[in-house]
Design a protein around this motif. Structure first.
Motif, short mmCIF file in Angstrom:
data_model
loop_
_atom_site.label_atom_id
_atom_site.label_comp_id
_atom_site.label_asym_id
_atom_site.label_seq_id
_atom_site.Cartn_x
_atom_site.Cartn_y
_atom_site.Cartn_z
N GLU A 33 -66.38 -43.80 -27.02
CA GLU A 33 -64.51 -44.46 -27.90
C GLU A 33 -64.22 -43.05 -27.76
O GLU A 33 -62.65 -42.98 -27.24
CB GLU A 33 -64.71 -44.72 -28.85
N ARG A 34 -63.86 -41.78 -28.57
CA ARG A 34 -63.50 -40.64 -28.26
C ARG A 34 -63.24 -40.28 -27.16
O ARG A 34 -61.88 -39.93 -27.03
CB ARG A 34 -63.68 -40.05 -29.00
N SER A 35 -64.27 -39.85 -26.60
CA SER A 35 -63.80 -39.29 -24.88
C SER A 35 -62.79 -40.65 -24.15
O SER A 35 -62.33 -39.65 -23.49
CB SER A 35 -65.28 -39.62 -24.03
N PHE A 36 -62.88 -41.75 -24.39
CA PHE A 36 -62.39 -42.65 -23.37
C PHE A 36 -60.60 -42.40 -23.49
O PHE A 36 -59.67 -43.04 -23.27
CB PHE A 36 -62.89 -43.92 -23.22
N GLY A 37 -60.99 -42.55 -25.09
CA GLY A 37 -59.52 -42.81 -26.29
C GLY A 37 -58.98 -41.35 -25.19
O GLY A 37 -57.65 -41.69 -24.81
N ASP A 38 -59.22 -40.30 -25.32
CA ASP A 38 -58.42 -38.74 -24.76
C ASP A 38 -58.45 -39.06 -23.29
O ASP A 38 -56.77 -38.41 -22.69
CB ASP A 38 -59.76 -37.71 -24.60
N TYR A 39 -59.29 -39.17 -22.67
CA TYR A 39 -58.52 -39.37 -21.16
C TYR A 39 -57.47 -40.85 -21.42
O TYR A 39 -56.70 -40.18 -20.23
CB TYR A 39 -59.90 -39.95 -20.13
N ARG A 40 -57.66 -41.77 -21.57
CA ARG A 40 -56.22 -42.45 -22.04
C ARG A 40 -55.12 -42.07 -22.10
O ARG A 40 -54.07 -42.49 -21.31
CB ARG A 40 -57.48 -44.10 -22.86
N ALA A 41 -55.05 -40.99 -23.37
CA ALA A 41 -54.31 -40.26 -23.94
C ALA A 41 -53.64 -39.19 -22.57
O ALA A 41 -52.06 -39.15 -22.47
CB ALA A 41 -54.95 -39.36 -24.96
N ALA A 42 -55.06 -39.01 -21.71
CA ALA A 42 -54.31 -37.67 -21.13
C ALA A 42 -53.62 -38.43 -19.18
O ALA A 42 -52.76 -38.33 -18.42
CB ALA A 42 -55.65 -37.00 -20.47
N VAL A 43 -53.66 -39.92 -19.34
CA VAL A 43 -52.74 -40.50 -18.37
C VAL A 43 -51.71 -41.70 -18.60
O VAL A 43 -51.17 -41.02 -17.94
CB VAL A 43 -54.34 -42.34 -17.89
N GLU A 44 -51.96 -41.62 -19.70
CA GLU A 44 -50.46 -41.99 -19.88
C GLU A 44 -49.86 -40.97 -20.70
O GLU A 44 -49.02 -40.80 -20.12
CB GLU A 44 -50.50 -42.28 -21.61
N ALA A 45 -50.17 -39.90 -20.45
CA ALA A 45 -48.95 -38.26 -20.38
C ALA A 45 -48.74 -37.93 -19.01
O ALA A 45 -47.30 -38.63 -18.97
CB ALA A 45 -49.60 -37.15 -21.33
N LEU A 46 -49.23 -38.27 -18.24
CA LEU A 46 -49.17 -37.78 -16.92
C LEU A 46 -48.86 -39.07 -16.34
O LEU A 46 -47.75 -38.95 -15.79
CB LEU A 46 -50.62 -38.37 -16.34
N ALA A 47 -48.34 -40.58 -16.84
CA ALA A 47 -47.70 -41.39 -16.27
C ALA A 47 -46.17 -41.83 -16.77
O ALA A 47 -44.74 -41.37 -16.61
CB ALA A 47 -48.17 -42.78 -16.98
N ALA A 48 -46.08 -41.17 -18.42
CA ALA A 48 -44.60 -40.38 -18.52
C ALA A 48 -43.85 -39.70 -18.29
O ALA A 48 -43.08 -39.28 -18.58
CB ALA A 48 -45.35 -40.64 -20.70
N GLY A 49 -45.13 -38.59 -17.50
CA GLY A 49 -44.28 -37.16 -16.95
C GLY A 49 -44.54 -36.32 -17.92
O GLY A 49 -43.84 -35.38 -17.42
#
Length: 180
Positions: free
Chosen positions: A92-108
């Motif tokens: 769950e932590r690894s998935f959350g870290d990946y999700r946060a990185a995807v969101e940061a990438l999408a937000a610029g």
């Protein structure tokens, strides 16, 4: 949704695998993700036809698959030593870290280089099929099977020395005489 009767027999190697619509290099299709559990259904020389948990199938170079050593344990089999909750929390932590990185990438907020740096080393793998679950344990380099109560080692990242000797009955071997 899982294909009826899906039981993984192999795992895709850590770097993934190219796949083809037919045992013909001129007909490529979507590549297979690293460490994806698959079922080897048929073999034609070095070619192998695999099926994924969602029913999708493709031809691959069967020499590169990592064979799973045995079927998952049954409820009346020996107890595994590990509680599945810590590995689930880590996933769950690894998935959350990946999700946060995807969101940061999408937000610029990240460029592709920053995204790659932030996700480097993250490895998770989870297949859930009813009460059965397969989890990838990146610290131990292994897949484990969980039935809700315990974890049991299911496969490791070790290389297969003889890819033609899988020890698995379900794979249909096809000879040139069978094809004609």
């Amino acid at each position: 949704m899982s294909a009826p009767g899906f039981r993984p027999t192999h795992v895709v190697p850590p770097r993934g695998l190219p796949a083809w619509e037919a045992p013909d290099p001129a007909r490529p299709t979507a590549p297979l993700d690293p460490l994806l559990p698959v079922q080897l259904v048929e073999r034609r020389g070095d070619w192998g036809y695999i099926r994924c948990h969602n029913g999708w199938g493709a031809w691959i170079d069967g020499r590169h698959l990592i064979a799973l050593p045995e079927d998952p344990p049954t409820a009346d089999g020996p107890d595994g030593a590990a509680d599945p909750r810590p590995l689930l929390a880590q996933s769950e932590r690894s998935f959350g870290d990946y999700r946060a990185a995807v969101e940061a990438l999408a937000a610029g907020g990240l460029d592709s280089e920053g995204f790659e740096s932030r996700t480097r080393g993250l490895r998770i793998g989870i297949v859930v099929d009813g009460e059965s679950m397969w989890l990838y344990d990146p610290q131990e380099g292994r897949w484990v099977y969980a039935d809700g109560r315990r974890l049991t080692t299911y496969a490791t990242d070790r290389a297969v020395t003889d890819p033609h000797d899988t020890g698995r009955a379900p794979t249909r071997l096809v000879t040139p005489e069978d094809e004609g």
